[in-house]
Motif scaffolding. Structure first.
Motif, PDB file in Angstrom:
ATOM      1  N   HIS A  44      32.918 -71.990  27.717  1.00  0.00           N
ATOM      2  CA  HIS A  44      31.551 -72.345  27.335  1.00  0.00           C
ATOM      3  C   HIS A  44      30.584 -71.298  27.874  1.00  0.00           C
ATOM      4  O   HIS A  44      30.714 -70.843  29.010  1.00  0.00           O
ATOM      5  CB  HIS A  44      31.208 -73.727  27.905  1.00  0.00           C
ATOM      6  N   ILE A  45      29.642 -70.903  27.039  1.00  0.00           N
ATOM      7  CA  ILE A  45      28.610 -69.947  27.439  1.00  0.00           C
ATOM      8  C   ILE A  45      27.239 -70.610  27.335  1.00  0.00           C
ATOM      9  O   ILE A  45      26.932 -71.275  26.338  1.00  0.00           O
ATOM     10  CB  ILE A  45      28.634 -68.690  26.554  1.00  0.00           C
ATOM     11  N   ARG A  46      26.451 -70.422  28.363  1.00  0.00           N
ATOM     12  CA  ARG A  46      25.046 -70.839  28.291  1.00  0.00           C
ATOM     13  C   ARG A  46      24.194 -69.656  28.734  1.00  0.00           C
ATOM     14  O   ARG A  46      24.389 -69.110  29.826  1.00  0.00           O
ATOM     15  CB  ARG A  46      24.764 -72.052  29.182  1.00  0.00           C
ATOM     16  N   SER A  47      23.290 -69.253  27.866  1.00  0.00           N
ATOM     17  CA  SER A  47      22.388 -68.144  28.172  1.00  0.00           C
ATOM     18  C   SER A  47      20.949 -68.630  28.143  1.00  0.00           C
ATOM     19  O   SER A  47      20.576 -69.411  27.263  1.00  0.00           O
ATOM     20  CB  SER A  47      22.557 -67.011  27.150  1.00  0.00           C
ATOM     21  N   LEU A  48      20.170 -68.156  29.088  1.00  0.00           N
ATOM     22  CA  LEU A  48      18.734 -68.420  29.093  1.00  0.00           C
ATOM     23  C   LEU A  48      18.047 -67.113  28.719  1.00  0.00           C
ATOM     24  O   LEU A  48      18.104 -66.132  29.468  1.00  0.00           O
ATOM     25  CB  LEU A  48      18.281 -68.890  30.474  1.00  0.00           C
ATOM     26  N   ARG A  72      18.506 -61.751  29.320  1.00  0.00           N
ATOM     27  CA  ARG A  72      19.013 -63.119  29.441  1.00  0.00           C
ATOM     28  C   ARG A  72      19.749 -63.295  30.763  1.00  0.00           C
ATOM     29  O   ARG A  72      20.288 -62.333  31.326  1.00  0.00           O
ATOM     30  CB  ARG A  72      19.960 -63.434  28.281  1.00  0.00           C
ATOM     31  N   ILE A  73      19.776 -64.525  31.243  1.00  0.00           N
ATOM     32  CA  ILE A  73      20.653 -64.919  32.341  1.00  0.00           C
ATOM     33  C   ILE A  73      21.805 -65.692  31.710  1.00  0.00           C
ATOM     34  O   ILE A  73      21.577 -66.604  30.904  1.00  0.00           O
ATOM     35  CB  ILE A  73      19.926 -65.792  33.376  1.00  0.00           C
ATOM     36  N   PHE A  85      22.232 -61.406  35.245  1.00  0.00           N
ATOM     37  CA  PHE A  85      21.035 -61.078  34.466  1.00  0.00           C
ATOM     38  C   PHE A  85      21.427 -59.893  33.604  1.00  0.00           C
ATOM     39  O   PHE A  85      21.884 -58.872  34.116  1.00  0.00           O
ATOM     40  CB  PHE A  85      19.865 -60.725  35.374  1.00  0.00           C
ATOM     41  N   GLU A  86      21.295 -60.033  32.297  1.00  0.00           N
ATOM     42  CA  GLU A  86      21.775 -59.015  31.377  1.00  0.00           C
ATOM     43  C   GLU A  86      20.643 -58.450  30.526  1.00  0.00           C
ATOM     44  O   GLU A  86      19.703 -59.149  30.163  1.00  0.00           O
ATOM     45  CB  GLU A  86      22.847 -59.594  30.447  1.00  0.00           C
ATOM     46  N   ILE A 143      17.189 -71.902  25.923  1.00  0.00           N
ATOM     47  CA  ILE A 143      18.607 -71.929  26.261  1.00  0.00           C
ATOM     48  C   ILE A 143      19.424 -71.861  24.977  1.00  0.00           C
ATOM     49  O   ILE A 143      19.144 -72.566  24.007  1.00  0.00           O
ATOM     50  CB  ILE A 143      18.962 -73.206  27.050  1.00  0.00           C
ATOM     51  N   VAL A 144      20.420 -70.983  24.988  1.00  0.00           N
ATOM     52  CA  VAL A 144      21.353 -70.844  23.867  1.00  0.00           C
ATOM     53  C   VAL A 144      22.738 -71.245  24.378  1.00  0.00           C
ATOM     54  O   VAL A 144      23.229 -70.687  25.353  1.00  0.00           O
ATOM     55  CB  VAL A 144      21.369 -69.396  23.337  1.00  0.00           C
TER      56      VAL A 144
END
Length: 237
Positions: A44-48, A72-73, A85-86, A143-144
């Motif tokens: 599972h991926i969650r990105s902010l 994004r984080i 942090f990307e 949030i994605v």
């Protein structure tokens, strides 16, 4: 193209469940799952995602600007043991990514509006983020959330992912909230297929994917999830 960065090719497609099952079956006989995948072959991926006061990343993507960046984080499986942090860089048809690790404490401080922990002169990306937050008011936007099924092939350094159950956190930016109930962002029958590679895709992978039969898409998860948030009148058009 900035020197020192590793740029890769990136192709994106929408596939339906029938196409997904066929391609997945072929890949399972040819290449292996990414080592980070769990027993189910997924994680599972969650990105902010962040954007500035002018929503620059959103506007540039919608306007078709070819060279752009997103911040994004990202966390995995809603845990805080790995946080990055990307900065994703798009240059023509190529992508590159820079990232720095964060601790849970640093992430919580950033979410609370305290950006001083980013002031690290020996780390260029941290200083860039600090500048963006201080001067361009870079802030959390959406949030994605999705499930990823990844495959890798050493030949050509190819990475193939099926991103499923794409959901948006709407106005919540509570990254570590396990009780968050994000809502579906695309048709439940659609899956985003992404193909990343360095110089080439081996012919046997091309045959398995049958890319010529798929329609290439822009498929920005950030934009898809932001469409549910109406900040400007033009967004209703």
């Amino acid at each position: 193209m900035k020197k020192g960065l590793k740029y890769r090719n990136e192709l994106k497609f929408f596939v339906n469940m029938h196409q997904y099952r066929i391609i997945r079956q072929r890949l399972n006989h040819l290449i292996r799952h990414d080592n980070h995948a769990g027993p189910s072959g997924e994680y599972h991926i969650r990105s902010l995602y962040f954007d500035d006061i002018n929503n620059k990343a959103l506007h540039e993507k919608l306007a078709g600007v070819r060279d752009r960046v997103k911040y994004r984080i990202r966390i995995y499986n809603v845990k805080d043991d790995v946080i990055h942090f990307e900065k994703k860089i798009k240059f023509r048809d190529y992508i590159a990514k820079l990232k720095e690790p964060l601790t849970r404490e640093m992430t919580d401080r950033i979410m609370a509006g305290d950006y001083e922990c980013l002031y690290q002169p020996d780390k260029p990306l941290m200083m860039e983020l600090y500048h963006e937050m201080k001067h361009n008011l870079l802030r959390p936007k959406v949030i994605v959330d999705y499930v990823r099924e990844p495959y890798v092939c050493a030949n050509g350094n190819v990475r193939i992912t099926f991103d499923k159950e794409l959901r948006t956190g709407l106005h919540s930016v509570d990254l570590f909230n396990r009780e968050l109930l994000p809502i579906q962002a695309i048709d439940e029958n659609l899956i985003i297929l992404e193909v990343k590679y360095d110089e080439y895709i081996p012919d046997y992978i091309k045959i398995a994917l049958q890319l010529e039969g798929l329609q290439r898409q822009s498929a920005s998860k950030y934009v898809i999830c932001r469409k549910f948030l109406k900040y400007n009148a033009w967004e209703d058009q």
